[in-house]
Design a protein around this motif. Sequence first.
Motif, PDB file in Angstrom:
ATOM      1  N   SER A 186       0.724  -1.250  -0.080  1.00  0.00           N
ATOM      2  CA  SER A 186      -0.071  -0.282   0.322  1.00  0.00           C
ATOM      3  C   SER A 186       1.046   1.043  -0.136  1.00  0.00           C
ATOM      4  CB  SER A 186      -1.148   0.368   1.258  1.00  0.00           C
ATOM      5  OG  SER A 186      -1.131   1.257   1.977  1.00  0.00           O
ATOM      6  N   LEU A 187       0.227   2.369  -0.516  1.00  0.00           N
ATOM      7  CA  LEU A 187       0.833   3.679  -0.481  1.00  0.00           C
ATOM      8  C   LEU A 187       0.519   4.220   0.446  1.00  0.00           C
ATOM      9  CD1 LEU A 187       0.779   4.958  -4.751  1.00  0.00           C
ATOM     10  CD2 LEU A 187       3.528   4.368  -3.155  1.00  0.00           C
ATOM     11  N   ASN A 188      -0.486   4.155   1.093  1.00  0.00           N
ATOM     12  CA  ASN A 188      -1.107   5.524   2.341  1.00  0.00           C
ATOM     13  C   ASN A 188       0.383   4.983   3.788  1.00  0.00           C
ATOM     14  OD1 ASN A 188      -2.252   6.347   4.471  1.00  0.00           O
ATOM     15  ND2 ASN A 188      -3.572   5.430   4.071  1.00  0.00           N
ATOM     16  N   PRO A 189       0.839   5.543   4.385  1.00  0.00           N
ATOM     17  CA  PRO A 189       2.093   5.461   4.972  1.00  0.00           C
ATOM     18  C   PRO A 189       1.018   5.328   6.593  1.00  0.00           C
ATOM     19  CG  PRO A 189       1.798   7.932   4.634  1.00  0.00           C
ATOM     20  CD  PRO A 189       0.940   7.195   3.659  1.00  0.00           C
ATOM     21  N   PHE A 190      -0.719   5.371   6.209  1.00  0.00           N
ATOM     22  CA  PHE A 190      -0.865   5.382   7.926  1.00  0.00           C
ATOM     23  C   PHE A 190      -1.302   4.147   7.881  1.00  0.00           C
ATOM     24  CE2 PHE A 190      -0.314   9.898   6.755  1.00  0.00           C
ATOM     25  CZ  PHE A 190       0.050   9.912   8.487  1.00  0.00           C
ATOM     26  N   ASP A 191      -1.529   3.475   7.645  1.00  0.00           N
ATOM     27  CA  ASP A 191      -1.823   1.797   7.023  1.00  0.00           C
ATOM     28  C   ASP A 191      -0.439   0.664   7.904  1.00  0.00           C
ATOM     29  OD1 ASP A 191      -3.552   1.611   5.271  1.00  0.00           O
ATOM     30  OD2 ASP A 191      -2.938   1.120   3.644  1.00  0.00           O
ATOM     31  N   ALA A 192      -1.395   0.106   8.172  1.00  0.00           N
ATOM     32  CA  ALA A 192       0.017  -1.246   8.840  1.00  0.00           C
ATOM     33  C   ALA A 192       0.559  -2.427   7.719  1.00  0.00           C
ATOM     34  CB  ALA A 192      -0.713  -1.764  10.384  1.00  0.00           C
ATOM     35  N   MET A 193       1.918  -1.788   8.018  1.00  0.00           N
ATOM     36  CA  MET A 193       2.635  -2.793   7.485  1.00  0.00           C
ATOM     37  C   MET A 193       2.994  -3.870   8.432  1.00  0.00           C
ATOM     38  SD  MET A 193       3.949  -0.614   3.844  1.00  0.00           S
ATOM     39  CE  MET A 193       2.272   0.362   2.846  1.00  0.00           C
ATOM     40  N   THR A 194       4.433  -4.806   7.508  1.00  0.00           N
ATOM     41  CA  THR A 194       5.285  -5.372   8.452  1.00  0.00           C
ATOM     42  C   THR A 194       6.768  -5.523   8.081  1.00  0.00           C
ATOM     43  OG1 THR A 194       5.804  -7.371   9.568  1.00  0.00           O
ATOM     44  CG2 THR A 194       4.473  -7.723   7.822  1.00  0.00           C
ATOM     45  N   THR A 195       7.304  -6.232   8.118  1.00  0.00           N
ATOM     46  CA  THR A 195       8.806  -5.811   7.415  1.00  0.00           C
ATOM     47  C   THR A 195       9.805  -7.698   7.415  1.00  0.00           C
ATOM     48  OG1 THR A 195      10.185  -5.698   8.885  1.00  0.00           O
ATOM     49  CG2 THR A 195       9.371  -4.054   8.547  1.00  0.00           C
ATOM     50  N   VAL A 196      10.308  -7.581   6.462  1.00  0.00           N
ATOM     51  CA  VAL A 196      11.004  -8.767   6.532  1.00  0.00           C
ATOM     52  C   VAL A 196      11.281  -9.649   7.497  1.00  0.00           C
ATOM     53  CG1 VAL A 196      13.021 -10.598   5.073  1.00  0.00           C
ATOM     54  CG2 VAL A 196      12.251  -7.972   4.148  1.00  0.00           C
ATOM     55  N   THR A 197      12.143  -8.793   8.809  1.00  0.00           N
ATOM     56  CA  THR A 197      12.703  -9.231   9.651  1.00  0.00           C
ATOM     57  C   THR A 197      11.737  -9.325  10.447  1.00  0.00           C
ATOM     58  OG1 THR A 197      12.650  -7.012  10.488  1.00  0.00           O
ATOM     59  CG2 THR A 197      14.831  -7.509   9.929  1.00  0.00           C
ATOM     60  N   ALA A 198      10.655  -8.795  10.821  1.00  0.00           N
ATOM     61  CA  ALA A 198       8.846  -9.356  11.960  1.00  0.00           C
ATOM     62  C   ALA A 198       8.631 -10.525  11.376  1.00  0.00           C
ATOM     63  CB  ALA A 198       8.172  -7.832  11.403  1.00  0.00           C
ATOM     64  N   LYS A 199       8.933 -10.761   9.665  1.00  0.00           N
ATOM     65  CA  LYS A 199       8.224 -12.062   9.358  1.00  0.00           C
ATOM     66  C   LYS A 199       8.657 -13.201   9.945  1.00  0.00           C
ATOM     67  CE  LYS A 199       4.256 -11.176   8.906  1.00  0.00           C
ATOM     68  NZ  LYS A 199       3.260 -11.592   9.718  1.00  0.00           N
ATOM     69  N   ILE A 200      10.265 -12.920   9.822  1.00  0.00           N
ATOM     70  CA  ILE A 200      11.352 -14.407  10.047  1.00  0.00           C
ATOM     71  C   ILE A 200      11.225 -14.138  11.470  1.00  0.00           C
ATOM     72  CG2 ILE A 200      13.527 -14.980  10.717  1.00  0.00           C
ATOM     73  CD1 ILE A 200      14.927 -12.760   7.966  1.00  0.00           C
ATOM     74  N   VAL A 201      10.961 -13.932  11.958  1.00  0.00           N
ATOM     75  CA  VAL A 201      10.494 -13.874  13.662  1.00  0.00           C
ATOM     76  C   VAL A 201       9.163 -14.772  13.634  1.00  0.00           C
ATOM     77  CG1 VAL A 201       9.543 -12.956  15.946  1.00  0.00           C
ATOM     78  CG2 VAL A 201      11.558 -11.598  14.927  1.00  0.00           C
ATOM     79  N   SER A 202       8.359 -14.340  12.804  1.00  0.00           N
ATOM     80  CA  SER A 202       7.254 -14.556  13.545  1.00  0.00           C
ATOM     81  C   SER A 202       6.559 -16.328  12.730  1.00  0.00           C
ATOM     82  CB  SER A 202       5.281 -13.603  13.124  1.00  0.00           C
ATOM     83  OG  SER A 202       5.970 -13.775  11.544  1.00  0.00           O
ATOM     84  N   GLN A 203       7.663 -16.217  11.362  1.00  0.00           N
ATOM     85  CA  GLN A 203       7.426 -17.296  10.577  1.00  0.00           C
ATOM     86  C   GLN A 203       8.322 -18.914  11.215  1.00  0.00           C
ATOM     87  OE1 GLN A 203       5.430 -16.615   8.414  1.00  0.00           O
ATOM     88  NE2 GLN A 203       5.669 -18.740   7.657  1.00  0.00           N
ATOM     89  N   LEU A 204       9.440 -18.065  12.711  1.00  0.00           N
ATOM     90  CA  LEU A 204      10.486 -19.525  13.568  1.00  0.00           C
ATOM     91  C   LEU A 204       9.487 -19.388  15.039  1.00  0.00           C
ATOM     92  CD1 LEU A 204      13.994 -18.657  11.942  1.00  0.00           C
ATOM     93  CD2 LEU A 204      12.267 -20.450  11.356  1.00  0.00           C
ATOM     94  N   THR A 205       8.797 -18.330  14.906  1.00  0.00           N
ATOM     95  CA  THR A 205       8.660 -19.063  16.416  1.00  0.00           C
ATOM     96  C   THR A 205       7.581 -19.747  16.640  1.00  0.00           C
ATOM     97  OG1 THR A 205       7.865 -16.653  16.629  1.00  0.00           O
ATOM     98  CG2 THR A 205      10.187 -16.777  18.097  1.00  0.00           C
TER      99      THR A 205
END
Lengths: 265, 490
Positions: free
Chosen positions: B428-447
């Motif tokens: 999304s281009l809206n800076p007020f949307d929730a987004m996530t990053t590569v690092t945050a997803k690495i955590v959630s995939q492994l935990t």
Amino acid sequence: MYDIPHHTQETAVTDVKIKAKDVQVYYGDNHAIKDVSVEIDNNTVTAFIGPSGCGKSTFLRCLNRMNDTIDICRVEGDILIDGDDIYDKRVDPVQLRAKVGMVFQKPNPFPKSIYDNIAYGPRIHGMARNKAELDDIVERALRRGAIWDEVKDRLQAPGTGLSGGQQQRLCIARAVATEPEVLLMDEPCSALDPIATAQVEELIDELRQNYAVVIVTHSMQQAARVSQKTAFFHLGNLVEYDDTSKIFTNPEDSRTESYITGRIG
Amino acid sequence: MPLLWLFLLVLAIAAGAFVLARTRVLTLSGQDRRSLHSLPIYYGSNAAMKSAVPALLMLVLWLLAQPFYVNKTVSDMIPDSAIVESSSRNLVLAEVRRAADGLDLAVSTGGMTEDEARNMQADISDVTTRLSDAGAILTSEITRPVLRAAQQFRVLNSTGYNIMSVMVLLIAAAGALWGIRETKPDFRARNVVEQGIRALLIAAASIAILTTLGIVLSLVFNTIEFFRLYPASEFFFGTNWAPSFSGRGGASDLGILPLLWGTFYISIVALIVAVPIGLFAAIYLSEYAGPKVRAFAKPMLEVLAGIPTIVYGLFALLTVGPLLVRVFGDDGLGWMQAGTAVMTAGLVMGIMLIPFVSSLSDDIINAVPQSMRDGSYGLGATQSETIRQVVLPAALPGIVGAILLAASRAIGETMIVVLGAGAAARLSLNPFDAMTTVTAKIVSQLTGDSDFASPEALVAFALGMTLFVITLGLNVFALYIVRKYREQYE
């Protein structure tokens, strides 16, 4: 050893450009300059000589208020250029420095091209209305700095890529480009070899046509070669100030004589 | 013999060698110390070095090699028939190791004598109860082959350790003898010790490099494994991130683009915050501030760098997020749904990066020689003209380096994103949307509790590898820029 400069006779008719009266300089508690009074003539090269730490560079830096950039430095007394007190509250030191150019001991070209180095001052002071005028100013300054022929084909090359002697002449040209009335030189040849020194000295003599030049030097031969007036400083005092020929042949003060004959230093 | 004792013994032998060699060379030289090639301490160090270093190397190598040998031998002892269905040889080996540990425990607590522990004909149920009594953890009743293997495991290990101890001590003694015999006044002990120190430095440097290499390799193998299970083109060009966990079934969409976009968007917001503020702060501190202000303000600014990122995350979650919602949320401009957004994480991350940019830039600006400033002032330039036209251009390569370093930090940041930007992968281009990053997803995939061999877990390695390549590229680019400008200015 000290030849009488061949141009001494030309100094007969000159007017006073800078007049200093009872100047005191303090670095914190250290009293660096004591009661210095001196009159510097226009169209004349004035040399300041003296042993290291005698205050000659400090006094030179008073003349364009460069000492303002040092927090602990305090200047008292009057210094007048063309009759105006340069330490008056209404005087903007920045404007003053445009009028009183300075060349430093070590060549300090900016990390820019040769052209931009010269154009730096004129751009800041809005001296050129368009590119053509600026080109003209740059060429004139480089010619006056006696370096035009060496750099005219590579004006866009970095100024730091030149040799030491070329860099110093570039710095002189840079100072000349803002068309100052007084040119202060703080040991301009101390980092140069004899050939580059000879070139710069020749240049200083030419600059005398348009400016009052004040040069600080450790080399008494240089003072004798390039200057018409010489001031001898010792331990913060101005010991003797007279025509160069007189200082080097018939000094009045015994300290001056000891210094120029190499007995103190 | 316990390892610590062995280690201390080796050191004691080395210390003895040191004293002996030093005494010997002093005796040999007599009164005239100047006939010695080196100071006495070098002769001692040489002998100590020659006794301790080979012995300790032997110790380390043996400790690395023995488990392989023992495992191999024990594994050969277990017949295929003993491997129960649905379990693998590895699991049985683990069982053997546990049984061996249990026997050790039982012997040490007195529940069993050493002879009983070694008795091949022991009654299995009796052994099992005695092990349980001793507090050993066993999954099931021990089978005959497992007990045999465990007993063999213990025997092999203890003989191995005994041989190792003897070998190590012999080597230490031999080295000490060698070093002492070498000790003569004209022996160049100083040069030998210097060589030894050089070897030590090389070893330290190699460990750092090899570790990096090891990290990369561990990523590479798992990444290859992932691409075997999941097509690379869908990973790199997929615009949807929707992993399904094994419990729910169904295929996963594992496109990296939404994550990369989130990473870059948040990093850019962070840099837009950090670079101007950090740079201006650095200029103020290095050019305008007096010594007193500087002595106070610089450490204060650097305190920011010491705050743990989880604290920044809390700040984002509890303070910045709600604040932004009040202004941009439904009650205000209506652009923002919840406190977690790119803007929240970006702002807080920017604050985190300010000290990086300012501290590095400050050092770089201070390194610009005073003669440059004097030259500019001497031409009648004001302070700000001097800074803009002389100081900053001269400091530019270093400042670019500082900014890119900050960018690497921003890309690698995790905690602020988890707490501040939410977990929704979205393009999304809206800076007020929730987004996530590569690092945050690495955590959630492994935990999660998903199977480690599934693409949903292995994707973490592919993400990590991509991130690694990107930051590596960024650093190479930074070096290129710095070098290009340096050529121009020097």
